[in-house]
Design a protein around this motif. Structure first.
Motif, short mmCIF file in Angstrom:
data_model
loop_
_atom_site.label_atom_id
_atom_site.label_comp_id
_atom_site.label_asym_id
_atom_site.label_seq_id
_atom_site.Cartn_x
_atom_site.Cartn_y
_atom_site.Cartn_z
N ARG B 47 75.66 -6.65 24.99
CA ARG B 47 76.93 -7.07 24.41
C ARG B 47 78.06 -6.10 24.76
O ARG B 47 79.23 -6.48 24.76
CB ARG B 47 76.79 -7.23 22.90
CG ARG B 47 75.92 -8.44 22.53
CD ARG B 47 75.60 -8.48 21.05
NE ARG B 47 76.81 -8.60 20.23
CZ ARG B 47 77.42 -9.75 19.99
NH1 ARG B 47 76.95 -10.87 20.50
NH2 ARG B 47 78.49 -9.77 19.23
N ALA B 50 79.12 -7.26 28.11
CA ALA B 50 79.89 -8.50 27.97
C ALA B 50 81.28 -8.23 27.41
O ALA B 50 82.23 -8.95 27.71
CB ALA B 50 79.16 -9.48 27.07
N PHE B 52 81.63 -7.69 23.92
CA PHE B 52 81.66 -8.05 22.50
C PHE B 52 81.54 -6.81 21.62
O PHE B 52 81.84 -6.86 20.43
CB PHE B 52 80.53 -9.03 22.16
CG PHE B 52 80.71 -10.36 22.82
CD1 PHE B 52 81.88 -11.07 22.65
CD2 PHE B 52 79.71 -10.90 23.61
CE1 PHE B 52 82.05 -12.30 23.26
CE2 PHE B 52 79.88 -12.13 24.22
CZ PHE B 52 81.05 -12.83 24.05
N PRO B 76 86.30 -9.74 26.69
CA PRO B 76 85.27 -10.52 27.38
C PRO B 76 85.85 -11.65 28.24
O PRO B 76 85.32 -11.94 29.32
CB PRO B 76 84.41 -11.09 26.26
CG PRO B 76 84.88 -10.51 24.99
CD PRO B 76 86.04 -9.63 25.26
#
Lengths: 558, 354
Positions: B47, B50, B52, B76
């Protein structure tokens, strides 16, 4: 850098909502309390002493506690078996009954008072006369103008609050708890008593307390039924004091209102912080299908019993009000000779009624729209962010909603009439604010629960697809929560539309509402016109319910 | 088509450090798997790539462009990454076409172009005939492929997969593994894959990164992870293994039960011998160590046995055909074909999986 901007954006949102609540909710309430404890020379209990030296007020307090307490007990005693029968058994016509009971929740309580007044008037009540004829009695059985009558009407109109709370908890209960009991050899009844009931106890207590507070804060029913029977409650006393108009009257009203507020807040505290902590009900991510108990040979008798209940508590009163609206002479039965559409004509032509309907429509729409926007923002803050302080507005909204309507209205009058630089008294704005404070919670809860069921990865998938969060919200989140947003809007709109208590205190010549107008016709002018308005509201509830069902593709109905 | 560079990444929530300092470069077109038990920090790692989650310290670069550092953070939606979520996150209110077309719509690609590319993407995930279906009319495996199609349609630089197969049944899981691998080859894409399933990791990866409690245990090829695990945790987590305690001195290891075997390595004192069940050779006539066969279970492709080795029960796997050749209760000889020796630090690695 972008992250920082984003954070401050959240902070600003929280700040704005908190500011609104502080100005229009917290500050007025605090001022009310402050006022009741201060005299010319600082802190004093003088006001309370003066209030409670009147036997009348003691009586009112006793009546409020007694009627609300009894309504709570009877309400839960009705709601629990009903919720179980409708939610967990193979009762015939479950869906129909459910809609019927839940819809009562959306009907203004004073309509019930109007109906039962006609049915159980000690001299000419339709039901009374009919029962006396049936059993050949020399005198009528019931008198609505009594404590018992008051409790009866309060119970029949506030048990749906408990019914809804308990039904929801039942739906959320993990069915395997009951299955485990059955596999251990317990009969269905034994299972209900030893597993279902204890597991649900916190919700049942919370439901009961909700009925208590609602009944204690109710003004419409005690003022319509209590006034002729000279039964005062705290709410009717408060409004009487305000109508006296003098400074002393206002000050006495304040003191009584603070008493009521203290009772309500204690109850609210118990139900959120003590019962709330003991919730055993686990909500699993998947929608668990509750197992259905087969009633066997009890199926038909129980269905008949529930039908009888529905007939007495829902259908007869509503039908009575509808019939009253077509009756020429209230002293006679509704025959063709005695039939008239005059009052419906009045409903659609009299300027006074149309104007008030317009006022209600505007203020309820604005309150619902502003309320649902705050609800969406709150839902986002509560379920999608870890922003510090997001619990504060949540708490304040819960508090506002738990405060009796009379208290909210009185506090707004005291603080928003120019004394502190804001003068919105005698405007629709003050009504809108009062409605929002009282009914915001319903909208917020609906949107929050919808939002918490949407897995955050659905939004993250939009982000990773290249959409900005605003775009993702628009494309993904909004369509998914739309049914709840619509439902939440109506949950704020409906009670605001026919609101009586706060409107009674806040109205001015130009800002009368439909609820107030109806009450006026009922008490002073023409019961038939009032009944026509009430029937109109009932039809609106049915139409809204149908509309909601269509709009949300059957996901929601009130 | 691109590399991912992680420099001194750490992540803490308040006082809890969930990722300890970690640096690594994922090469272009490489298939990297983050492997570890649940709660080990592998999903947090993914994450952060990504966007996040923001690393507490350190820097992430994609194609040598910084996307995350203390002074810079690319959200993102601006990273041009494809991602498949564990729950698939297929939008329930859009049909298959609209789900897959979404990233292209955001980019403002023209309609005919969108249609063309969505059809291509759906073909490569074998979903062409379901183009107008709603997600609730699809099976779990089909939804998973919708998510994969959506992640691939905009031809991202990097594809992130967060336990994408964990909700599928065993058979489907196996075939999807090869489909994902196939798609990667076809698109020539850099893949970061998160899983707790070591078979998945072995079957698909160029390199595996094993995590435990936020600490990277080993970064290596599947074969090295399996044959030369860096420590007892990795040895235990990947594949099946027996740990036997002993003392090493003068070129012999003496096991706690008294038997010994010769050892040419450099570890001395308290040691743990780690040997995989399939590397133990079991016969009735002769060998280095003695034991008693207590149970054997016929699994079709293999014969899964338990041998009492001086009071320790060890697991031995031989070929399925050998089942029944040796009776339970018989004396057997054991030879360790391939084994590892770790210094014994007194910690039981079979009990701490997270």
């Amino acid at each position: 850098m972008q992250v920082k901007n984003f954070l401050s954006f959240k902070t600003v949102l929280i700040f704005l909502i908190v500011l609104f609540l502080l100005v229009f909710n917290v500050f007025p309430m605090c001022y009310l309390v402050f006022k009741s404890f201060t005299g010319e020379s600082g802190f004093t209990l003088e006001a309370f002493k003066r209030i409670y030296t009147h036997a009348l007020n003691w009586n009112a307090l006793r009546n409020t506690l007694l009627t609300a307490g009894l309504s709570m007990i009877f309400g839960v005693m009705i709601a629990f078996p009903l919720a179980w029968l409708v939610g967990r058994t193979d009762l015939y016509g479950k869906k129909f009954f459910r809609t019927l009971f839940v819809m009562t929740y959306m009907v203004p309580p004073y309509v019930g008072a109007m109906a039962w007044l006609r049915l159980l008037n000690p001299r000419v009540g339709t039901l009374n006369v009919w029962l006396a004829d049936l059993f050949g009695l020399s005198q009528n059985l019931f008198n609505i103008y009594t404590i018992g009558g008051l409790v009866w009407v309060l119970t029949t109109f506030y048990y749906p609050y408990a019914f809804i709370t308990i039904s929801r908890a039942m739906e959320k209960m993990d069915p395997s708890l009951e299955e485990a009991s059955k596999i251990s050899g317990a009969s269905p009844l034994k299972t209900v008593l030893t597993v279902t009931f204890p597991v649900m106890l916190p919700s049942i207590v919370a439901a009961g307390l909700l009925v208590f507070v609602s009944a204690a804060s109710c003004y419409g029913i005690p003022s319509i039924i209590g006034a002729p029977g000279q039964i005062d409650t705290v709410t009717t006393r408060i409004i009487d004091y305000v109508y006296v108009g003098s400074q002393e009257g206002l000050s006495d009203a304040t003191t009584l209102a603070v008493s009521l507020m203290i009772i309500a807040n204690i109850v609210l505290y118990i139900s959120t912080f003590i019962c709330g902590k003991k919730q055993y009900i686990t909500v699993s991510g998947k929608s668990t299908r509750p197992n259905i108990v087969e009633l066997g040979r009890w199926r038909l008798p129980l269905t008949l019993l529930v039908s009888l209940f529905a007939l007495i508590v829902v259908i007869i009163p509503f039908a009575t009000v509808a019939m009253t609206s077509f009756t020429k002479n209230l002293g006679k039965a509704l025959t063709l000779d005695n039939f008239t559409t005059r009052y419906w004509h009045i409903l659609f032509t009299r300027k006074g009624i149309l104007d008030t309907a317009k006022n209600s429509l505007i203020s309820a729409s604005v309150a619902a729209t502003a309320g649902i926007i705050i609800s969406c923002v709150m839902a986002w803050l509560l379920t999608r962010t870890r922003a510090k302080g997001r619990q504060i507005p949540d708490f304040l909204i819960t508090l506002g909603s738990g405060t009796p309507s009379v208290v909210i209205a009185l506090a707004l009058i005291m603080t928003m009439s120019g004394r502190f630089g804001i003068n919105i008294y005698n405007t629709l704005t003050i009504m809108i604010i009062a409605y929002m404070i009282k009914y915001l919670l319903m909208g917020m809860r609906t949107v929050v629960s919808a939002m918490s069921q949407i897995h955050p990865s659905l939004e993250e998938a939009a982000l990773i697809s290249g959409a900005k969060w605003q775009r993702g919200f628009w494309d993904v989140t909004l369509p998914l929560i739309a049914p709840s947003v619509v439902a939440g809007w109506f949950l704020i709109f409906m009670p605001s539309f026919y609101e009586l208590t706060m409107s009674t205190l806040l109205y001015s010549t130009d800002t009368k509402t439909i609820g107030y107008e109806l009450y006026n016709y009922q008490t002073y002018h023409s019961q038939q016109t009032a009944s026509a308005i009430a029937t109109g509201i009932l039809l609106l509830v049915i139409i809204v319910n149908w509309l909601l069902n269509k709009l949300t593709k059957g996901e929601f109905s009130i | 088509m691109s590399s991912i560079t992680l420099n001194n990444i750490t992540k803490s929530y308040g006082n809890v450090q969930v990722i300890h300092e970690f640096s690594e470069i994922f090469q272009d077109k490489e298939f990297i798997t983050l492997l570890g038990p649940s709660g080990c920090g592998k999903t947090t790692m993914l994450r952060m790539i990504a966007g996040f989650e923001k690393p507490t310290t350190g820097e992430i670069k994609i194609d040598n462009v910084t996307v995350s550092s203390p002074s810079k953070f690319v959200p993102p939606n601006e990273r041009n990454i494809g991602m498949v979520f564990q729950s698939y996150a297929v939008w329930p209110h859009m049909n298959v076409f609209d789900n897959v077309a979404y990233p292209l719509k955001i980019q403002g690609v023209s309609r005919p172009e969108i249609k063309h590319r969505v059809e291509n993407a759906l073909e490569s995930v074998h979903l062409s005939q379901y183009i107008n279906r709603m997600p609730d009319e699809l099976s779990g495996g089909q939804q998973q492929r919708v998510a994969l199609g959506r992640a691939l349609v905009s031809e991202p630089r990097v594809l992130l997969l967060d336990e994408p197969l964990s909700n599928l049944d065993a058979k489907l899981r196996e075939s999807m593994r090869f489909e994902i691998k196939e798609v990667q080859r076809k698109f020539g894409i850099t893949v970061v894959y998160v899983t707790h399933d070591q078979t998945e990791a072995m079957a698909m990866s160029d390199r595996i990164i094993v995590f435990n409690r936020g600490v990277v245990q080993q970064v290596d090829s599947p074969i090295n992870i399996y044959r030369n695990p860096a420590n007892q945790f990795v040895a235990d987590f990947v594949g099946k293994i027996n740990f036997l305690h002993g003392e090493s001195s003068n070129g012999t290891i003496t096991f706690s039960g008294g038997q010994s075997m010769s050892y040419s390595g450099d570890k001395l004192g308290s040691v743990v011998v780690a040997v995989r069940p399939e590397n133990i050779f079991m016969t009735q006539d002769r060998g280095a160590l003695r034991g008693t066969l207590t149970h054997s279970y016929y699994l079709g492709d293999e014969n899964d046995c338990r041998v009492d080795f001086d009071g320790n029960i060890i697991r031995v796997i031989s070929s399925g055909r050998s089942y029944g050749e040796i009776k339970a209760g018989s004396q057997v000889w054991l030879d360790f074909d391939e084994y590892l020796v770790f210094q014994d630090d007194g910690v039981d690695y079979t009990k701490i999986l997270s």
